[in-house]
Design a protein around this motif. Structure first.
Motif, PDB file in Angstrom:
ATOM      1  N   ASN A   1      -9.430  -0.438  -3.949  1.00  0.00           N
ATOM      2  CA  ASN A   1     -10.663  -0.971  -3.353  1.00  0.00           C
ATOM      3  C   ASN A   1     -10.416  -2.234  -2.524  1.00  0.00           C
ATOM      4  O   ASN A   1     -11.373  -2.895  -2.103  1.00  0.00           O
ATOM      5  CB  ASN A   1     -11.686  -1.282  -4.455  1.00  0.00           C
ATOM      6  N   GLN A   2      -9.165  -2.555  -2.303  1.00  0.00           N
ATOM      7  CA  GLN A   2      -8.832  -3.744  -1.518  1.00  0.00           C
ATOM      8  C   GLN A   2      -8.710  -3.382  -0.035  1.00  0.00           C
ATOM      9  O   GLN A   2      -8.340  -2.269   0.321  1.00  0.00           O
ATOM     10  CB  GLN A   2      -7.509  -4.347  -2.001  1.00  0.00           C
ATOM     11  N   PRO A   3      -9.060  -4.333   0.848  1.00  0.00           N
ATOM     12  CA  PRO A   3      -8.890  -4.086   2.284  1.00  0.00           C
ATOM     13  C   PRO A   3      -7.408  -3.967   2.638  1.00  0.00           C
ATOM     14  O   PRO A   3      -6.547  -4.482   1.915  1.00  0.00           O
ATOM     15  CB  PRO A   3      -9.513  -5.325   2.931  1.00  0.00           C
ATOM     16  N   GLN A   4      -7.149  -3.300   3.747  1.00  0.00           N
ATOM     17  CA  GLN A   4      -5.765  -3.117   4.192  1.00  0.00           C
ATOM     18  C   GLN A   4      -5.107  -4.469   4.440  1.00  0.00           C
ATOM     19  O   GLN A   4      -5.695  -5.365   5.055  1.00  0.00           O
ATOM     20  CB  GLN A   4      -5.736  -2.296   5.481  1.00  0.00           C
ATOM     21  N   ARG A   5      -3.896  -4.579   3.952  1.00  0.00           N
ATOM     22  CA  ARG A   5      -3.121  -5.807   4.181  1.00  0.00           C
ATOM     23  C   ARG A   5      -1.790  -5.420   4.822  1.00  0.00           C
ATOM     24  O   ARG A   5      -1.311  -4.300   4.656  1.00  0.00           O
ATOM     25  CB  ARG A   5      -2.885  -6.530   2.848  1.00  0.00           C
ATOM     26  N   TYR A   6      -1.239  -6.375   5.556  1.00  0.00           N
ATOM     27  CA  TYR A   6      -0.006  -6.093   6.288  1.00  0.00           C
ATOM     28  C   TYR A   6       1.077  -7.104   5.905  1.00  0.00           C
ATOM     29  O   TYR A   6       1.179  -8.180   6.500  1.00  0.00           O
ATOM     30  CB  TYR A   6      -0.248  -6.122   7.796  1.00  0.00           C
TER      31      TYR A   6
ATOM     32  N   GLY B   1       0.791  -1.223   0.000  1.00  0.00           N
ATOM     33  CA  GLY B   1       0.000   0.000   0.000  1.00  0.00           C
ATOM     34  C   GLY B   1       0.826   1.276   0.000  1.00  0.00           C
ATOM     35  O   GLY B   1       0.287   2.370  -0.196  1.00  0.00           O
ATOM     36  N   SER B   2       2.115   1.167   0.231  1.00  0.00           N
ATOM     37  CA  SER B   2       2.986   2.336   0.204  1.00  0.00           C
ATOM     38  C   SER B   2       3.959   2.217  -0.958  1.00  0.00           C
ATOM     39  O   SER B   2       4.490   1.140  -1.228  1.00  0.00           O
ATOM     40  CB  SER B   2       3.771   2.441   1.518  1.00  0.00           C
ATOM     41  N   PHE B   3       4.172   3.326  -1.629  1.00  0.00           N
ATOM     42  CA  PHE B   3       5.077   3.326  -2.775  1.00  0.00           C
ATOM     43  C   PHE B   3       6.249   4.279  -2.553  1.00  0.00           C
ATOM     44  O   PHE B   3       6.877   4.761  -3.487  1.00  0.00           O
ATOM     45  CB  PHE B   3       4.310   3.708  -4.046  1.00  0.00           C
ATOM     46  N   SER B   4       6.533   4.547  -1.270  1.00  0.00           N
ATOM     47  CA  SER B   4       7.618   5.473  -0.944  1.00  0.00           C
ATOM     48  C   SER B   4       8.972   4.946  -1.391  1.00  0.00           C
ATOM     49  O   SER B   4       9.902   5.729  -1.608  1.00  0.00           O
ATOM     50  CB  SER B   4       7.640   5.755   0.559  1.00  0.00           C
ATOM     51  N   ASN B   5       9.084   3.626  -1.514  1.00  0.00           N
ATOM     52  CA  ASN B   5      10.351   3.051  -1.978  1.00  0.00           C
ATOM     53  C   ASN B   5      10.703   3.524  -3.386  1.00  0.00           C
ATOM     54  O   ASN B   5      11.875   3.584  -3.768  1.00  0.00           O
ATOM     55  CB  ASN B   5      10.287   1.525  -1.952  1.00  0.00           C
ATOM     56  N   ILE B   6       9.675   3.892  -4.147  1.00  0.00           N
ATOM     57  CA  ILE B   6       9.876   4.412  -5.500  1.00  0.00           C
ATOM     58  C   ILE B   6       9.766   5.929  -5.519  1.00  0.00           C
ATOM     59  O   ILE B   6      10.638   6.630  -6.034  1.00  0.00           O
ATOM     60  CB  ILE B   6       8.850   3.790  -6.476  1.00  0.00           C
ATOM     61  N   GLU B   7       8.704   6.441  -4.918  1.00  0.00           N
ATOM     62  CA  GLU B   7       8.430   7.876  -4.990  1.00  0.00           C
ATOM     63  C   GLU B   7       9.528   8.723  -4.336  1.00  0.00           C
ATOM     64  O   GLU B   7       9.823   9.828  -4.800  1.00  0.00           O
ATOM     65  CB  GLU B   7       7.074   8.174  -4.338  1.00  0.00           C
ATOM     66  N   SER B   8      10.117   8.210  -3.263  1.00  0.00           N
ATOM     67  CA  SER B   8      11.155   8.973  -2.572  1.00  0.00           C
ATOM     68  C   SER B   8      12.449   9.060  -3.380  1.00  0.00           C
ATOM     69  O   SER B   8      13.353   9.818  -3.022  1.00  0.00           O
ATOM     70  CB  SER B   8      11.458   8.344  -1.206  1.00  0.00           C
TER      71      SER B   8
END
Length: 208
Positions: free
Chosen positions: A117-122, A84-91
């Motif tokens: 639209n997907q539920p949060q996953r960890y 759910g996070s794309f900071s590895n690319i965006e940063s």
């Protein structure tokens, strides 16, 4: 009187010979001094030249090492992410060429739409450097092969008051996070860099 005159002539001749020898000796000595001075000057020039070449080699190695570190850090960051996070690319957009940044922005937008639209996953991944090898290098371009060990976690670091680990169900996890590792894979990556306005940028990254 004649003997006295002859004696004076002989003495005069002897003095001329001695004077000539002294002058010749001085000239020879001066020539020797000049020769030694020239030798020392040439030696100094050679020493300075060798030192300059040595410094240039050291500088080149230092620059090359910085490029290697930059590529290693970029790749390790790129393959470390939380669902759910794309900071590895965006940063890291700043460190990409415009062409690569455009490609990565399109990629992130596509992935964001796929999960909206997907539920949060960890779950998350963490990449560690194994080693790297130069493929090619010059003053304008560089290519490296970077080998990574990537751990997959049934859990992730999230922000809840502070940054904490949670398990795959989102519950606080206070034990050793390595127990959350579900798999470890190795990846071999090729990364291309180019020098733009005195800064090195990543132009392409691909899995072998």
């Amino acid at each position: 009187m004649t003997k006295f005159f002859l004696a004076k002539i002989v003495a005069f001749v002897v003095m001329l010979v001695l004077l000539a020898g002294f002058v010749f000796f001085k000239k020879d000595e001066k020539a020797q001094e000049l020769s030694e001075s020239e030798i020392k000057r040439q030696q100094l020039i050679e020493d300075v030249k060798r030192q300059k070449e040595h410094d240039e080699r050291d500088m080149e190695l230092t620059i090359e090492k910085k490029i290697i570190n930059f590529a290693e850090n970029f790749t390790t960051m790129y393959y470390s992410y939380t669902w759910g996070s794309f900071s590895n690319i965006e940063s890291q957009y700043y460190y990409m060429t415009n062409e690569m940044k455009n490609r990565e922005e399109d990629k992130v937008e596509k992935m964001r739409k796929e999960i909206e639209n997907q539920p949060q996953r960890y779950f998350s991944t963490r990449a560690k450097l194994i080693d790297s090898t130069h493929i090619s290098y010059n003053e304008e371009k560089a290519s490296l092969e970077i080998n990574l060990s990537i751990n997959k976690f049934a859990g992730a670091i999230v922000e809840r008051d502070t940054l904490v680990w949670v398990d795959e169900n989102g519950n606080y996890y206070e034990e050793d996070e390595t127990n959350l590792i579900t798999d470890t894979i190795n990846k071999s990556i090729e990364i291309d860099l180019v020098k733009i306005d005195d800064e090195w940028k990543v132009d392409q990254i691909r899995e072998k």
